[in-house]
Design a protein around this motif. Structure first.
Motif, mmCIF file in Angstrom:
data_model
loop_
_atom_site.group_PDB
_atom_site.id
_atom_site.type_symbol
_atom_site.label_atom_id
_atom_site.label_comp_id
_atom_site.label_asym_id
_atom_site.label_seq_id
_atom_site.Cartn_x
_atom_site.Cartn_y
_atom_site.Cartn_z
ATOM 1 N N ALA A 190 0.836 -1.199 0.000
ATOM 2 C CA ALA A 190 0.000 0.000 0.000
ATOM 3 C C ALA A 190 0.873 1.253 0.000
ATOM 4 O O ALA A 190 0.587 2.229 -0.704
ATOM 5 C CB ALA A 190 -0.924 0.000 1.221
ATOM 6 N N PHE A 191 1.955 1.227 0.773
ATOM 7 C CA PHE A 191 2.886 2.360 0.777
ATOM 8 C C PHE A 191 3.588 2.494 -0.572
ATOM 9 O O PHE A 191 3.828 3.606 -1.048
ATOM 10 C CB PHE A 191 3.907 2.190 1.900
ATOM 11 N N LEU A 192 3.904 1.344 -1.209
ATOM 12 C CA LEU A 192 4.504 1.383 -2.539
ATOM 13 C C LEU A 192 3.547 2.022 -3.537
ATOM 14 O O LEU A 192 3.961 2.856 -4.369
ATOM 15 C CB LEU A 192 4.865 -0.032 -2.981
ATOM 16 N N HIS A 193 2.282 1.629 -3.472
ATOM 17 C CA HIS A 193 1.292 2.209 -4.374
ATOM 18 C C HIS A 193 1.211 3.712 -4.195
ATOM 19 O O HIS A 193 1.220 4.474 -5.171
ATOM 20 C CB HIS A 193 -0.087 1.585 -4.117
ATOM 21 N N MET A 194 1.137 4.173 -2.955
ATOM 22 C CA MET A 194 1.007 5.606 -2.712
ATOM 23 C C MET A 194 2.255 6.363 -3.160
ATOM 24 O O MET A 194 2.168 7.499 -3.641
ATOM 25 C CB MET A 194 0.717 5.862 -1.236
ATOM 26 N N ALA A 195 3.418 5.750 -3.004
ATOM 27 C CA ALA A 195 4.646 6.390 -3.475
ATOM 28 C C ALA A 195 4.635 6.517 -4.999
ATOM 29 O O ALA A 195 5.012 7.558 -5.557
ATOM 30 C CB ALA A 195 5.861 5.597 -3.006
ATOM 31 N N LEU A 196 4.195 5.458 -5.691
ATOM 32 C CA LEU A 196 4.105 5.504 -7.152
ATOM 33 C C LEU A 196 3.043 6.499 -7.604
ATOM 34 O O LEU A 196 3.221 7.198 -8.609
ATOM 35 C CB LEU A 196 3.775 4.111 -7.689
ATOM 36 N N TRP A 197 1.943 6.552 -6.862
ATOM 37 C CA TRP A 197 0.878 7.513 -7.176
ATOM 38 C C TRP A 197 1.417 8.932 -7.046
ATOM 39 O O TRP A 197 1.237 9.771 -7.947
ATOM 40 C CB TRP A 197 -0.297 7.280 -6.225
ATOM 41 N N GLY A 198 2.097 9.207 -5.930
ATOM 42 C CA GLY A 198 2.671 10.533 -5.735
ATOM 43 C C GLY A 198 3.730 10.859 -6.767
ATOM 44 O O GLY A 198 3.819 11.996 -7.254
ATOM 45 N N LEU A 199 4.528 9.880 -7.138
ATOM 46 C CA LEU A 199 5.574 10.059 -8.141
ATOM 47 C C LEU A 199 4.980 10.404 -9.504
ATOM 48 O O LEU A 199 5.509 11.251 -10.249
ATOM 49 C CB LEU A 199 6.412 8.785 -8.231
ATOM 50 N N SER A 200 3.889 9.751 -9.863
ATOM 51 C CA SER A 200 3.294 9.933 -11.186
ATOM 52 C C SER A 200 2.620 11.292 -11.344
ATOM 53 O O SER A 200 2.604 11.858 -12.447
ATOM 54 C CB SER A 200 2.255 8.832 -11.446
ATOM 55 N N TRP A 201 2.078 11.814 -10.258
ATOM 56 C CA TRP A 201 1.216 12.989 -10.382
ATOM 57 C C TRP A 201 1.929 14.223 -10.928
ATOM 58 O O TRP A 201 1.440 14.855 -11.877
ATOM 59 C CB TRP A 201 0.559 13.279 -9.031
ATOM 60 N N PRO A 202 3.092 14.629 -10.400
ATOM 61 C CA PRO A 202 3.788 15.780 -10.984
ATOM 62 C C PRO A 202 4.195 15.558 -12.434
ATOM 63 O O PRO A 202 4.215 16.498 -13.235
ATOM 64 C CB PRO A 202 5.022 15.954 -10.079
ATOM 65 N N LEU A 203 4.533 14.313 -12.797
ATOM 66 C CA LEU A 203 4.907 14.009 -14.176
ATOM 67 C C LEU A 203 3.741 14.266 -15.126
ATOM 68 O O LEU A 203 3.928 14.798 -16.228
ATOM 69 C CB LEU A 203 5.360 12.549 -14.296
ATOM 70 N N LEU A 204 2.539 13.897 -14.701
ATOM 71 C CA LEU A 204 1.353 14.107 -15.530
ATOM 72 C C LEU A 204 0.978 15.579 -15.591
ATOM 73 O O LEU A 204 0.640 16.106 -16.659
ATOM 74 C CB LEU A 204 0.191 13.271 -14.993
ATOM 75 N N LEU A 205 1.019 16.259 -14.447
ATOM 76 C CA LEU A 205 0.708 17.686 -14.426
ATOM 77 C C LEU A 205 1.670 18.475 -15.303
ATOM 78 O O LEU A 205 1.268 19.416 -16.006
ATOM 79 C CB LEU A 205 0.774 18.216 -12.990
ATOM 80 N N ALA A 206 2.936 18.097 -15.284
ATOM 81 C CA ALA A 206 3.938 18.802 -16.087
ATOM 82 C C ALA A 206 3.612 18.693 -17.573
ATOM 83 O O ALA A 206 3.753 19.663 -18.332
ATOM 84 C CB ALA A 206 5.330 18.238 -15.808
ATOM 85 N N ARG A 207 3.171 17.516 -18.015
ATOM 86 C CA ARG A 207 2.848 17.334 -19.425
ATOM 87 C C ARG A 207 1.657 18.192 -19.846
ATOM 88 O O ARG A 207 1.647 18.757 -20.946
ATOM 89 C CB ARG A 207 2.563 15.857 -19.709
ATOM 90 N N VAL A 208 0.652 18.267 -18.992
ATOM 91 C CA VAL A 208 -0.506 19.100 -19.316
ATOM 92 C C VAL A 208 -0.098 20.564 -19.357
ATOM 93 O O VAL A 208 -0.468 21.309 -20.274
ATOM 94 C CB VAL A 208 -1.636 18.877 -18.296
ATOM 95 N N ASN A 209 0.665 21.009 -18.387
ATOM 96 C CA ASN A 209 1.090 22.407 -18.333
ATOM 97 C C ASN A 209 1.932 22.790 -19.548
ATOM 98 O O ASN A 209 1.811 23.904 -20.072
ATOM 99 C CB ASN A 209 1.892 22.659 -17.056
#
Length: 288
Positions: A190-209
């Motif tokens: 569960a901690f691994l999932h949340m770390a991957l979730w947190g890791l992915s989010w800025p990467l996705l936001l950066a692409r949209v921006n």
């Protein structure tokens, strides 16, 4: 809107390349605040059920003062906010070969993450985790997400653009153990999932921006958030019905299967669009 404001501010200052680093740090602060408040809220409620609400009022007052101190950077004239202009931006976003897969991938990541984090507590109940520890576990999950967000810039720099989005696909692997066994030993996943979730989010936001122009950037980001919430509603209902009618393990297996199938297709689509655009992205035309 906050992500768009951050990107525009950095771009005005000539620090656009620092966006991932700053966004990751902001996400870390946000998740850390959520983690601390989840513990503090329980302590305050043990004294009086009114105290958490009073604390929220005080925090909101501070946020209001901080918001009034913000200054929006200079940029081209923006849309007036009329409904047909908003609809036009949304339609163009979903038709853009660059933005559409990124928006759908961010929606999928959001919906899977929210569904899973609430599903974890159904799983933990069945696995025998004491109810009194739920607040601490939730806080630690938020902390893991924040630490993952902080690493977003370093991961993209090391792996490259499209390759870094492989972290979104790996989310499915972190969900699989919850579908295969019922044991508290799978808690680290569960901690691994949340770390991957947190890791992915800025990467996705950066692409949209990067792909949207400043006059429509906030609306495009809101489009992705809206898609994520719509998908979460549908996914949450399906997850709950599966857990009730079959088992919580089957629900997690279904969630993992849905996520990996959709994520593989969308990440491949993002990679193709970035290759065609020469890693430059496609800007939306002005909304008006």
């Amino acid at each position: 809107a906050d992500s768009a404001l951050l990107f525009d501010t950095l771009k005005t200052e000539g620090r656009e390349l620092e966006y991932l680093h700053v966004e990751g740090r902001a996400q870390l602060v946000t998740r850390t605040g959520t983690a601390l408040s989840s513990v503090l809220g329980g302590l305050l409620a043990s004294v009086s059920l009114r105290l958490p609400f009073l604390a929220n009022v005080a925090a909101a007052t501070v946020l209001l003062a901080a918001a009034t101190a913000m200054r929006e950077p200079a940029r081209p004239a923006v849309a007036t906010g009329r409904l047909h202009e908003i609809v036009t931006v949304v339609r163009r976003s979903l038709r853009s070969p660059t933005l559409r897969p990124v928006l759908l991938l961010s929606a999928l990541t959001m919906a899977t993450g929210i569904t899973a984090i609430w599903g974890y507590f159904l799983y933990f109940t069945k696995a025998g985790l004491p109810l009194a520890s739920f607040g601490v576990v939730f806080a630690l999950l938020q902390a893991a997400s924040g630490l993952g967000s902080r690493a977003g810039g370093a991961v993209e720099k090391r792996l490259g653009g499209a390759q870094s989005l492989g972290t979104v696909i790996l989310i499915a692997a972190s969900l699989l153990p919850f579908g295969l066994v019922t044991s508290l030993w799978v808690l680290p996943f569960a901690f691994l999932h949340m770390a991957l979730w947190g890791l992915s989010w800025p990467l996705l936001l950066a692409r949209v921006n990067r792909a949207a122009t400043s006059d429509v950037r906030s609306t495009v980001l809101s489009t992705g958030a809206l898609l994520g919430r719509i998908l979460y509603v549908a996914m949450g209902v399906a997850f709950g019905r599966t857990a009730d009618c079959l088992s919580i393990g089957t629900a997690f297996l279904g969630l993992a299967a849905l996520h990996v199938a959709a994520a593989v297709m969308l990440v491949a689509s993002v990679a193709r669009s970035e290759a065609r655009a020469g890693q430059r992205g496609m800007e939306l035309p002005p909304a008006c």
